[in-house]
Design a protein around this motif. Structure first.
Motif, PDB file in Angstrom:
ATOM      1  N   VAL A  73       0.952  -1.101   0.077  1.00  0.00           N
ATOM      2  CA  VAL A  73       0.011  -0.015  -0.046  1.00  0.00           C
ATOM      3  C   VAL A  73       0.851   1.259   0.087  1.00  0.00           C
ATOM      4  N   PRO A  74       0.648   2.198  -0.853  1.00  0.00           N
ATOM      5  CA  PRO A  74       1.285   3.478  -0.922  1.00  0.00           C
ATOM      6  C   PRO A  74       1.279   4.201   0.248  1.00  0.00           C
ATOM      7  N   ILE A  75       1.640   3.895   1.330  1.00  0.00           N
ATOM      8  CA  ILE A  75       1.616   4.675   2.686  1.00  0.00           C
ATOM      9  C   ILE A  75       2.267   5.861   2.718  1.00  0.00           C
ATOM     10  N   SER A  76       1.844   7.019   2.917  1.00  0.00           N
ATOM     11  CA  SER A  76       2.423   8.445   3.251  1.00  0.00           C
ATOM     12  C   SER A  76       3.045   8.734   4.428  1.00  0.00           C
ATOM     13  N   GLY A  77       2.737   8.086   5.454  1.00  0.00           N
ATOM     14  CA  GLY A  77       3.247   8.519   6.759  1.00  0.00           C
ATOM     15  C   GLY A  77       2.622   7.394   7.697  1.00  0.00           C
ATOM     16  N   ALA A  78       3.345   7.202   8.908  1.00  0.00           N
ATOM     17  CA  ALA A  78       2.779   6.465   9.843  1.00  0.00           C
ATOM     18  C   ALA A  78       2.676   7.223  11.250  1.00  0.00           C
ATOM     19  N   ILE A  79       1.657   6.913  12.027  1.00  0.00           N
ATOM     20  CA  ILE A  79       1.587   7.535  13.415  1.00  0.00           C
ATOM     21  C   ILE A  79       1.658   6.401  14.228  1.00  0.00           C
ATOM     22  N   ILE A  80       2.623   6.233  15.408  1.00  0.00           N
ATOM     23  CA  ILE A  80       2.628   5.241  16.303  1.00  0.00           C
ATOM     24  C   ILE A  80       1.938   5.838  17.696  1.00  0.00           C
ATOM     25  N   VAL A  81       0.992   4.996  17.977  1.00  0.00           N
ATOM     26  CA  VAL A  81       0.400   5.368  19.407  1.00  0.00           C
ATOM     27  C   VAL A  81       0.626   4.375  20.326  1.00  0.00           C
ATOM     28  N   THR A  82       0.921   4.801  21.586  1.00  0.00           N
ATOM     29  CA  THR A  82       1.512   4.220  22.828  1.00  0.00           C
ATOM     30  C   THR A  82       0.961   4.621  23.900  1.00  0.00           C
ATOM     31  N   THR A  83       1.268   4.009  25.212  1.00  0.00           N
ATOM     32  CA  THR A  83       1.072   4.724  26.518  1.00  0.00           C
ATOM     33  C   THR A  83       2.291   4.646  27.174  1.00  0.00           C
ATOM     34  N   PRO A  84       2.222   5.504  28.147  1.00  0.00           N
ATOM     35  CA  PRO A  84       3.449   6.046  28.920  1.00  0.00           C
ATOM     36  C   PRO A  84       4.406   4.901  29.583  1.00  0.00           C
ATOM     37  N   GLN A  85       3.674   3.563  29.847  1.00  0.00           N
ATOM     38  CA  GLN A  85       4.475   2.784  30.820  1.00  0.00           C
ATOM     39  C   GLN A  85       5.362   1.921  29.676  1.00  0.00           C
ATOM     40  N   ASP A  86       6.634   1.514  30.362  1.00  0.00           N
ATOM     41  CA  ASP A  86       7.650   0.704  29.762  1.00  0.00           C
ATOM     42  C   ASP A  86       7.003  -0.317  28.917  1.00  0.00           C
ATOM     43  N   ILE A  87       6.271  -1.202  29.335  1.00  0.00           N
ATOM     44  CA  ILE A  87       5.609  -2.476  28.747  1.00  0.00           C
ATOM     45  C   ILE A  87       5.187  -1.870  27.040  1.00  0.00           C
ATOM     46  N   ALA A  88       4.328  -1.098  27.304  1.00  0.00           N
ATOM     47  CA  ALA A  88       3.681  -0.547  25.974  1.00  0.00           C
ATOM     48  C   ALA A  88       4.807  -0.178  25.137  1.00  0.00           C
ATOM     49  N   LEU A  89       5.847   0.904  25.565  1.00  0.00           N
ATOM     50  CA  LEU A  89       6.766   1.466  24.939  1.00  0.00           C
ATOM     51  C   LEU A  89       7.629   0.243  24.207  1.00  0.00           C
ATOM     52  N   LEU A  90       7.867  -0.701  24.810  1.00  0.00           N
ATOM     53  CA  LEU A  90       8.740  -1.900  24.172  1.00  0.00           C
ATOM     54  C   LEU A  90       8.070  -2.166  22.914  1.00  0.00           C
ATOM     55  N   ASP A  91       7.001  -2.586  22.837  1.00  0.00           N
ATOM     56  CA  ASP A  91       6.102  -2.922  21.639  1.00  0.00           C
ATOM     57  C   ASP A  91       5.762  -1.644  20.657  1.00  0.00           C
ATOM     58  N   ALA A  92       5.720  -0.572  21.001  1.00  0.00           N
ATOM     59  CA  ALA A  92       5.862   0.730  20.117  1.00  0.00           C
ATOM     60  C   ALA A  92       6.967   0.912  19.500  1.00  0.00           C
ATOM     61  N   ARG A  93       8.156   0.442  20.064  1.00  0.00           N
ATOM     62  CA  ARG A  93       9.324   0.801  19.401  1.00  0.00           C
ATOM     63  C   ARG A  93       9.710  -0.136  18.342  1.00  0.00           C
ATOM     64  N   LYS A  94       8.956  -1.456  18.284  1.00  0.00           N
ATOM     65  CA  LYS A  94       9.125  -2.368  17.387  1.00  0.00           C
ATOM     66  C   LYS A  94       8.187  -2.006  15.999  1.00  0.00           C
ATOM     67  N   GLY A  95       6.991  -1.494  16.631  1.00  0.00           N
ATOM     68  CA  GLY A  95       6.394  -0.949  15.358  1.00  0.00           C
ATOM     69  C   GLY A  95       6.876   0.160  14.723  1.00  0.00           C
ATOM     70  N   LEU A  96       7.654   1.199  15.417  1.00  0.00           N
ATOM     71  CA  LEU A  96       8.526   2.096  14.771  1.00  0.00           C
ATOM     72  C   LEU A  96       9.438   1.703  13.787  1.00  0.00           C
ATOM     73  N   LYS A  97      10.150   0.810  14.561  1.00  0.00           N
ATOM     74  CA  LYS A  97      11.231   0.158  13.694  1.00  0.00           C
ATOM     75  C   LYS A  97      10.672  -0.397  12.428  1.00  0.00           C
ATOM     76  N   MET A  98       9.597  -1.129  12.391  1.00  0.00           N
ATOM     77  CA  MET A  98       9.087  -1.939  11.376  1.00  0.00           C
ATOM     78  C   MET A  98       8.963  -0.982  10.116  1.00  0.00           C
ATOM     79  N   PHE A  99       8.131   0.015  10.326  1.00  0.00           N
ATOM     80  CA  PHE A  99       8.036   1.100   9.325  1.00  0.00           C
ATOM     81  C   PHE A  99       9.298   1.824   8.914  1.00  0.00           C
TER      82      PHE A  99
END
Length: 448
Positions: free
Chosen positions: A314-340
């Motif tokens: 899909v011709p994606i123009s940009g991605a927005i990553i949603v997370t919550t402040p706690q460390d457990i959520a941030l661990l997975d959010a980092r994976k999502g960011l790195k994938m893009f």
């Protein structure tokens, strides 16, 4: 030599560079520019760019802007948006406007590719600014702020400023073919579920529409679709004109498509990955979206095969990553960011959801999930923190009721958070697009 070196250096940092009496011509194998400075020094600039049909161009630094047949112009800025033939006052004002940081997005007008036109008749100055992202509700206030800045810096001038918008297609999706009628595709993603991604996506789409954009919303979460209920469309079904394509449903000014509109709300989708991917492709490509400035895609959580396939097809123009402040959520959010990042999709920024809890009785605000996690992640990966959104019972109630916050309380504080998030995200997409269009090739400068 100094002149073109400084011009290239300034342009790389988003600044302007002035050249006097610039003559440019082309040859079969390379392009040359001769610059005659006031002191009479002549330099030759070899630009490593292909020749386009032998026409006289200002190549490289002005991105193909054509010269008059004579090949000579005066007072020309080597920067997009600056025009020849302007007097000193108009040039100074135009330069100041380009450096102005638009307060709603926090991005300088030059960085976001805004088009600026300045006309000066003696001390009467008319400034027209066209921003390339939605700003309709705030356009007047931005014009007032810009007018105040110019009146302070140029107190002898009478300045009249107008701000309008024109949303253009992003060119950031490589070799993927754009989807007809859709200018930009924004995906809202998270590394894990339960962080408020779908609520954020819904309010992002509504906020863009509130600012004058034509917006669609695609619920790509096949296993857990929620946009049908959030948009107040539960129980409704899309129609078809030709038996091959769907007509998206409309709600609150958005065009909406979701698997939740095609199956019973309580029916589980027990599908394997390839079936899910095929279903998403059909929802996207077989839907008659019409003309859209933005299609907001509520992505499924995680970083598996579905997310990767969508990112590559899909011709994606940009991605927005949603997370919550706690460390457990941030661990997975980092994976999502790195994938893009791995699939060359620009990450426009991070949204920290549930940043604070606001008590519905006393209004006390508390960081129950920790503080500053999204900001630290944004700093670590050199992206912007688009918003820090509170955990508020009204957001949940309004989404469950089919009228998300941006619609339910248009002028309220919570809605303004989402409007600010949308402006910051769309402005950063415009900035990415502008930067991609003005990359500077190699330049060799030598005396003659």
């Amino acid at each position: 030599m100094y002149l073109f070196r400084e011009a290239a250096k300034n342009l790389e940092h988003g600044k302007s560079a002035l050249v006097w009496e610039c003559t440019v011509w082309t040859r079969r194998e390379s392009n040359y520019a001769i610059v005659n400075r006031h002191i009479g020094r002549i330099v030759k600039c070899h630009l490593r760019l292909p020749v386009k049909n032998g026409r006289r161009l200002i190549v490289c630094l002005t991105k193909g802007r054509r010269l008059p047949q004579s090949g000579t112009i005066n007072s020309f800025f080597l920067y997009r948006g600056f025009e020849a033939g302007m007097n000193d006052l108009a040039l100074s004002i135009q330069h100041a406007v380009h450096e102005f940081v638009e307060p709603c997005s926090g991005v300088a007008l030059s960085d976001s590719g805004a088009r600026v036109t300045v006309e000066a008749v003696q001390n009467d100055v008319t400034v027209e600014v066209v921003v390339l992202y939605p700003l309709q509700q705030a356009a007047d206030s931005v014009a007032v702020a810009l007018t105040q800045m110019l009146n302070t810096r140029f107190d002898a001038a009478k300045v009249n400023v107008t701000v309008t918008q024109h949303i253009e297609s992003s060119t950031l999706h490589g070799n993927l073919k754009p989807i007809q009628g859709i200018k930009n595709i924004l995906v809202v993603a998270s590394g894990k579920g339960g962080v408020g991604k779908s609520t954020t996506a819904a309010n992002l789409a509504l906020a863009l529409a509130q600012d004058g954009a034509a917006v669609g919303l695609l619920d790509a979460d096949i296993y857990g679709p929620s946009q049908a209920r959030m948009m107040g469309l539960s129980g409704q079904r899309p129609t078809t004109r030709d038996g091959k394509t769907f007509e998206p449903l409309e709600a609150h000014g958005l065009k909406v498509m979701s698997i939740g509109l095609l199956v019973d709300e309580e029916q589980p989708m027990v599908w394997r990955g390839p079936m899910v991917t095929q279903a998403l492709t059909q929802l996207l490509n077989d839907c008659r979206w019409g003309a859209l400035d933005y299609l907001v895609v509520d992505m499924p959580p995680g970083t598996g095969d579905i997310q990767l396939t969508l990112s590559q097809r899909v011709p994606i123009s940009g991605a927005i990553i949603v997370t919550t402040p706690q460390d457990i959520a941030l661990l997975d959010a980092r994976k999502g960011l790195k994938m893009f990042q791995k699939v060359d999709v620009p990450v426009l920024g991070i949204v920290e959801n549930m940043s604070t809890h606001i008590c519905s009785h006393c209004g006390h605000e508390e960081h129950i999930f920790g503080a500053g996690g999204g900001a630290r992640m944004a700093e670590q990966y050199h992206v912007d923190l688009l918003a820090s959104l509170p955990l508020d019972i009204h957001i949940r109630e309004q989404a469950d009721g089919g009228t998300p916050t941006v619609i339910a309380d248009r002028t309220g504080t919570l809605a303004q958070h989402y409007l600010s998030m949308a402006r910051r995200a769309s402005a950063r997409l415009a900035r990415h697009t502008a930067q991609a269009a003005t990359s500077i090739p190699d330049i060799i400068v030598e005396d003659t």
